[in-house]
Design an enzyme around this catalytic site. Structure first.
Site, PDB file in Angstrom:
ATOM      1  N   GLY A   1     -11.682  40.658  15.443  1.00 14.27           N
ATOM      2  CA  GLY A   1     -12.719  40.270  14.501  1.00 14.27           C
ATOM      3  C   GLY A   1     -13.365  41.457  13.810  1.00 14.27           C
ATOM      4  N   SER A   2     -14.659  41.349  13.576  1.00 14.69           N
ATOM      5  CA  SER A   2     -15.374  42.335  12.761  1.00 14.69           C
ATOM      6  C   SER A   2     -15.456  43.722  13.376  1.00 14.69           C
ATOM      7  CB  SER A   2     -16.785  41.828  12.473  1.00 14.69           C
ATOM      8  OG  SER A   2     -16.749  40.647  11.705  1.00 14.69           O
TER       9      SER A   2
END
Length: 575
Positions: free
Chosen positions: A291-292
């Site tokens: 993810g981020s």
């Protein structure tokens, strides 16, 4: 008058007599040869029926943490065995024997009767020497004992996933016990004994070869930090009703792994009710989409192309973007954001526009160089490598999703290593699970100025308002970090709508980075699932105590106020 038949055929009589005398002579010669001239043969045959060579067990090497605290030690135990062919003759003693070894008398009787024609059976293994002696003191015919070693793990469940365990025969079966089995295993010795026809030792003759203990192994972890990580991770999992959790801490300068904790865990000293899922070292075996947490590396790639500077502005309005038939959305409504703002707001739209502008190659190259989806070289049993996606032709949605952390698979160790590279001025130092006497040389994979720039951007993510990393702040220290939240892949393909992984990855202190750490909470079930809400607090608590335990100097202390001398009343002169 009749004549004897032998007189009719005297040559037959003489022949038989000669053969008989020859046979007597051969037997006499063989007796003289064996008893006088060649005594060794009978001695060897006699020894084969009385002299035996039995092994002397060797204890495994000691496993310690980096400070010498024991993590795995070998303790002497007694194994009680029996000769069923002897034991079957004294059934009246079976009840006493069962009571002494802690077994049911009926079950023991059944076991003995099943193998009554054999000469060996285990009765019980792993008794303390005192318990074993009490069994021998009963003097039950056919019952014997031998010395062995059993592994004991002082840290118990705290370091179980990393240290691993051995089986009942003292062979490594999991973790570092398996990875370094040949190093830790000793070389058994041999001793010569005399046994009677029933196999009982009647004389200890001599030691032919002394046992050689296994070599010691000093791991890189610090047991103090390991206890700290274990406690906070367990509390976080219970508080968030999560399925699992993982934490990895790395020394930025040396690449040594200082802590590696997983939940759920298990007690290696008592594995009777062990659940297989609890045995997984999730930090090295479970792979996931990060993810981020990989957005800083996409920004690093953008800066490396020269097309972007920290002050470059990207329009993320209105908070979403259509790429083909896909729509990429931000949590916030967006607007004009510089690169620091993109990281603070964790803007998928901003990172996607940058990725589409610079192309996938620079981003792919940076992620590969910092170790994402690559072999760590640790050699841990069962370790997964994960991987970066390979496409013959990258479509725009694939480029965009790759830049903000989807489509690739990494482990928690790889992600922590990547942040350690940022903290080490862009130098990739090999990881180690062993304590190092001196740091190993690393490879410069990111321009030091760019690495420092990105690190200070991540400091703004934690310390400035609206950054999403406020819960990772540590009083007295500057912290750089990035949260992440990723949907889990469902079993039928695609992504679930209710199962998430929450991450926080970071480095501290920013001024002179010492530690890199990743926290992953799997499937929090209390309604909060964002990394900044779930994983960041664990990062802050563990990192704060770790920095103080390691005596790392604070780099964010308030400046002392400048004190000026005050004039006393009435002391002023007249002009």
């Amino acid at each position: 008058m009749m004549k004897l038949e032998g007189a009719l055929h005297p040559w037959r009589f003489r022949l038989m007599l000669g053969l008989l005398m020859l046979l007597i002579a051969v037997i006499a010669w063989r007796i003289v040869d064996l008893q006088v001239l060649n005594q060794g043969f009978l001695k060897v045959q006699g020894d084969a029926r009385s002299v035996r060579h039995i092994p002397i067990p060797a204890h495994r090497g000691l496993v310690t943490d980096r400070n010498g605290e024991p993590l795995a030690v070998s303790t002497p135990v007694t194994t009680v065995w029996a000769n069923p062919s002897e034991l079957v003759a004294v059934p009246n003693r079976w009840v006493d024997l069962a009571a002494a070894i802690g077994q049911d008398a009926k079950v023991l009787a059944q076991r003995i009767n099943e193998v009554k024609t054999r000469e060996f059976m285990y009765l019980v293994r792993g008794l303390t020497p005192e318990q074993g002696q009490r069994v021998l003191d009963l003097k039950i015919p056919g019952v014997y004992a031998q010395e062995e070693f059993r592994r004991f793990y002082p840290a118990g469940e705290v370091a179980a996933h990393l240290v691993g365990f051995t089986d009942i025969d003292d062979r490594g079966r999991e973790g570092m016990e398996l990875a370094y089995d040949e190093w830790l295993a000793g070389v058994p010795g041999r001793r010569q004994v005399l046994k009677d026809r029933r196999g009982r030792v009647i004389q200890d003759v001599q030691v032919l070869r002394n046992a050689k203990p296994g070599k010691a192994l000093a791991l890189s972890i610090d047991l103090r930090l390991q206890y700290l990580a274990h406690r906070e991770l367990r509390n976080a999992m219970l508080e968030n009703k999560a399925k699992a959790a993982t934490l990895v801490m790395i020394d930025v300068k040396t690449g040594e792994i200082l802590a590696m904790a997983n939940q759920p865990t298990y007690n290696p000293n008592n594995r009777r009710n062990l659940h297989p899922a609890a045995m997984r070292n999730r930090a090295m075996i479970d792979v996931f989409e990060p993810g981020s947490t990989v957005k800083p590396f996409s920004i690093t790639a953008a800066l490396g192309t020269g097309r972007y500077t920290p002050s470059s502005v990207v329009d993320t309005s209105p908070g979403w973007i259509h790429i083909g038939r896909y729509t990429i959305r931000d949590v916030s409504r967006g607007g004009l954001l510089d690169l620091t703002g993109i990281l603070k707001k964790s803007s998928n739209v901003g990172v996607s526009k940058i990725a589409l502008n610079i192309g996938v190659e620079p981003i792919y190259s940076i992620m590969q160089k910092v170790g994402l989806g690559q072999d760590t070289g640790l050699g841990f049993p069962g370790e997964r490598i994960g991987g970066l996606p390979i496409h013959r032709k990258w479509r725009d949605p694939e480029i965009a999703s790759f830049a903000y952390g989807y489509g690739l698979s990494v482990t928690a160790v790889q992600l922590a290593h990547a942040y350690a590279v940022l903290g080490n001025g862009g130098k990739n130092v090999p990881l180690s699970l062993q304590r190092l006497e001196k740091p190993r040389e690393g490879e410069q994979v990111i321009d030091p100025k760019i690495a420092d720039t990105v690190l200070h951007m991540l400091r703004a993510v934690v310390e400035e308002d609206g950054g999403g990393g406020a819960r990772a702040r540590i009083p007295g220290y500057h912290v750089a970090g990035k949260s992440g939240t990723a949907k889990k892949i469902s079993g039928t393909g695609g992504y679930t709508q209710s199962a998430y992984r929450a991450f926080f990855a970071g480095v501290a202190p920013v001024t002179n980075p010492r530690l890199a750490m990743v926290v992953m909470i799997d499937e929090p079930a209390t309604g909060h699932y964002y990394g900044g809400l779930v994983a960041a607090p664990v990062f802050g608590k563990v990192m704060a105590r770790a920095l103080r335990l390691m005596n790392v100097a604070p780099d964010d202390l308030p400046s002392a106020p400048v004190r000026t001398a005050e004039a006393k009343p009435g002391s002023g002169g007249r002009g």
